[in-house]
Design an enzyme around this catalytic site. Structure first.
Site, PDB file in Angstrom:
ATOM      1  N   TRP A 172      14.797  43.993  12.432  1.00 51.65           N
ATOM      2  CA  TRP A 172      14.417  44.733  11.221  1.00 51.65           C
ATOM      3  C   TRP A 172      15.056  46.116  11.157  1.00 51.65           C
ATOM      4  CZ3 TRP A 172      10.992  42.426  14.635  1.00 51.65           C
ATOM      5  CH2 TRP A 172      10.497  43.237  15.655  1.00 51.65           C
ATOM      6  N   ARG A 173      15.785  46.486  12.208  1.00 54.28           N
ATOM      7  CA  ARG A 173      16.504  47.758  12.172  1.00 54.28           C
ATOM      8  C   ARG A 173      17.939  47.585  11.682  1.00 54.28           C
ATOM      9  NH1 ARG A 173      14.141  50.281  17.829  1.00 54.28           N
ATOM     10  NH2 ARG A 173      12.142  50.960  16.949  1.00 54.28           N
ATOM     11  N   GLU A 197       6.756  45.529   9.396  1.00 55.82           N
ATOM     12  CA  GLU A 197       5.683  46.497   9.627  1.00 55.82           C
ATOM     13  C   GLU A 197       4.315  45.811   9.643  1.00 55.82           C
ATOM     14  OE1 GLU A 197       5.717  49.564  10.556  1.00 55.82           O
ATOM     15  OE2 GLU A 197       7.900  49.685  10.533  1.00 55.82           O
ATOM     16  N   THR A 201       0.447  44.091  17.305  1.00 54.47           N
ATOM     17  CA  THR A 201       1.171  42.981  17.937  1.00 54.47           C
ATOM     18  C   THR A 201       2.426  43.521  18.614  1.00 54.47           C
ATOM     19  OG1 THR A 201       0.409  41.540  16.139  1.00 54.47           O
ATOM     20  CG2 THR A 201       2.142  40.696  17.560  1.00 54.47           C
ATOM     21  N   LEU A 244      -0.003  34.354  15.652  1.00 54.08           N
ATOM     22  CA  LEU A 244       0.253  35.792  15.597  1.00 54.08           C
ATOM     23  C   LEU A 244      -1.046  36.590  15.484  1.00 54.08           C
ATOM     24  CD1 LEU A 244       2.844  37.465  15.727  1.00 54.08           C
ATOM     25  CD2 LEU A 244       2.896  37.492  13.230  1.00 54.08           C
ATOM     26  N   TYR A 298      -4.844  37.952  13.598  1.00 53.19           N
ATOM     27  CA  TYR A 298      -5.174  38.830  12.464  1.00 53.19           C
ATOM     28  C   TYR A 298      -4.615  38.244  11.163  1.00 53.19           C
ATOM     29  CZ  TYR A 298      -6.242  42.071  16.254  1.00 53.19           C
ATOM     30  OH  TYR A 298      -6.755  42.645  17.397  1.00 53.19           O
ATOM     31  N   TYR A 300      -0.291  54.382   6.677  1.00 45.71           N
ATOM     32  CA  TYR A 300       0.763  54.253   7.679  1.00 45.71           C
ATOM     33  C   TYR A 300       1.884  53.337   7.188  1.00 45.71           C
ATOM     34  CZ  TYR A 300       3.419  52.156  11.378  1.00 45.71           C
ATOM     35  OH  TYR A 300       4.473  51.670  12.099  1.00 45.71           O
ATOM     36  N   ASP A 321       0.581  56.108  13.916  1.00 45.29           N
ATOM     37  CA  ASP A 321       0.056  54.857  14.469  1.00 45.29           C
ATOM     38  C   ASP A 321      -0.423  55.127  15.892  1.00 45.29           C
ATOM     39  OD1 ASP A 321       2.376  55.076  15.971  1.00 45.29           O
ATOM     40  OD2 ASP A 321       2.987  53.001  15.695  1.00 45.29           O
ATOM     41  N   CYS A 339       6.241  57.202  26.349  1.00 45.95           N
ATOM     42  CA  CYS A 339       4.906  57.814  26.379  1.00 45.95           C
ATOM     43  C   CYS A 339       3.850  56.714  26.343  1.00 45.95           C
ATOM     44  CB  CYS A 339       4.742  58.791  25.216  1.00 45.95           C
ATOM     45  SG  CYS A 339       3.359  59.936  25.412  1.00 45.95           S
ATOM     46  N   CYS A 365       6.261  69.505  26.426  1.00 49.57           N
ATOM     47  CA  CYS A 365       5.053  68.679  26.304  1.00 49.57           C
ATOM     48  C   CYS A 365       3.934  69.281  27.157  1.00 49.57           C
ATOM     49  CB  CYS A 365       5.344  67.245  26.753  1.00 49.57           C
ATOM     50  SG  CYS A 365       3.865  66.203  26.828  1.00 49.57           S
TER      51      CYS A 365
END
Length: 363
Positions: free
Chosen positions: A30-31, A43, A49, A86, A88, A126, A144, A198, A214
């Protein structure tokens, strides 16, 4: 609380993050597109997921539904079958509903306005920000789970992460930082850094491009941030399912579109009440849901599963109809399905396990 970002911090934060993203970003399908529809699908699939789980679903989905028009015209069972596994499932139903709204109200094109995007089923702040920034280059902020964790550590935000005051602060930070140039790459860089570096446990601070400023890294607070409320133990429910066979066909019932596993097919049954045996539960549930009496036979299998807010143990029993004037008191449809066709009906994980067991034991 509020965080005041020094004007000199923003360009350094933004440029450092964008440079890191250019070098370290994963090559994800998707990029490689600016198609708003494909970005929207990714998205929605990525909500709660893991990336690795999404990729094959994303590819298969777009092969079957390459455009908003094709999605809008698809049958609900076909949509849910593509989503099976998948989780939900309301996400799939909302994609389907939203596609039809886009066709009827927006001329078949996703709107390039965050507020209009949020008017579509399944799109919140979001997701609207992600689509707007990545597909339309609009400087719309996003927050998110990955970004919450990154911001709370970087700025040492020590209030509980899910209270409204903290949420407001996090969104304000996102709004203050979002650049006018490359907002989509910036938002993806935030998500990517949270996902790859992170991390919730054992963050890779040594390789973080933001480590020098940070606050969590400076003061060794990584393990204590974000601050979360203690979780109560998940309730554990006992649930039954009736495997009813007649003339070499099995009875499936379709759940209503609202609620858990909406629109999915199942072996009917329900939750055990206090002081009931499992067979008593199944007899009562089938009477309530389908208006018929059954005889409960042998246990076929026990299956364990954890949902977001509770765990269940599901007990599947072979059952026989005493009366067969079936009613739709809860479900929206029923079907008598040959063993060989069970695979074609979209089901939740546990019902698919029951189905697979039936197929396996038939050979």
């Amino acid at each position: 609380m509020s965080i005041v970002i020094n004007p000199t911090v923003k360009p350094n934060f933004v440029n450092t993050l964008l440079d890191w993203y250019q070098k370290k970003a994963r090559d994800l399908p998707w990029r490689n597109t600016k198609d708003p529809y494909r970005i929207w699908v990714s998205e929605i699939m990525l909500q709660q997921t893991r990336v690795e789980s999404v990729i094959p679903y994303y590819t298969r989905w777009l092969n079957s539904f390459p455009t908003i028009q094709s999605l809008a015209e698809a049958d609900q069972d076909e949509i849910l079958k593509h989503w099976e596994g998948l989780g939900y499932y309301s996400r799939a139903l909302n994609l389907h509903k939203a596609a039809r709204v886009v066709i009827s109200e927006f001329g078949g094109y996703l709107p390039d306005n965050p507020n209009k995007l949020q008017s579509l089923p399944g799109i919140g702040r979001y997701t609207a920000g992600a689509i707007s920034s990545i597909a339309f280059n609009i400087p719309a902020p996003i927050v998110d789970g990955n970004i919450r964790r990154l911001f709370t550590r970087y700025f040492n935000i020590n209030t509980p992460i899910h209270i409204s005051k903290t949420e407001k602060t996090l969104w304000q930070i996102a709004e203050d930082l979002i650049p006018a140039q490359q907002p989509g790459n910036f938002n993806q860089a935030l998500m990517e850094l949270g996902s790859l570096v992170c991390k919730p446990k054992n963050p890779d601070c040594l390789n973080c491009p933001l480590k020098s400023d940070c606050q969590a890294n400076i003061h060794n607070l990584q393990a204590s941030l974000p601050v979360r409320k203690a979780k109560a133990p998940l309730p554990h429910l006992q649930v039954t399912a009736a495997v009813i066979q007649k003339n070499e066909k099995f009875l499936l019932a379709k759940r209503p579109p609202e609620g858990l596993l909406g629109g999915m097919w199942e072996f009917p049954g329900g939750k055990q009440e206090p002081r009931e045996t499992l067979p008593q539960t199944l007899i009562r549930e089938i009477q309530e849901e389908l208006g018929v009496k059954i005889i409960v036979g042998n246990l076929i299998g026990e299956y364990l599963h954890a949902y977001t807010h509770y765990k269940i143990s599901l007990f599947a029993f072979s059952c026989q109809l005493v009366t067969d004037q079936l009613q739709l008191n809860f479900h929206t449809d029923i079907a008598w399905v040959p063993l060989s066709d069970l695979k074609n009906y979209p089901m939740g994980k546990l019902d698919r396990l029951i189905s697979s067991r039936l197929i396996k034991t038939s050979h």
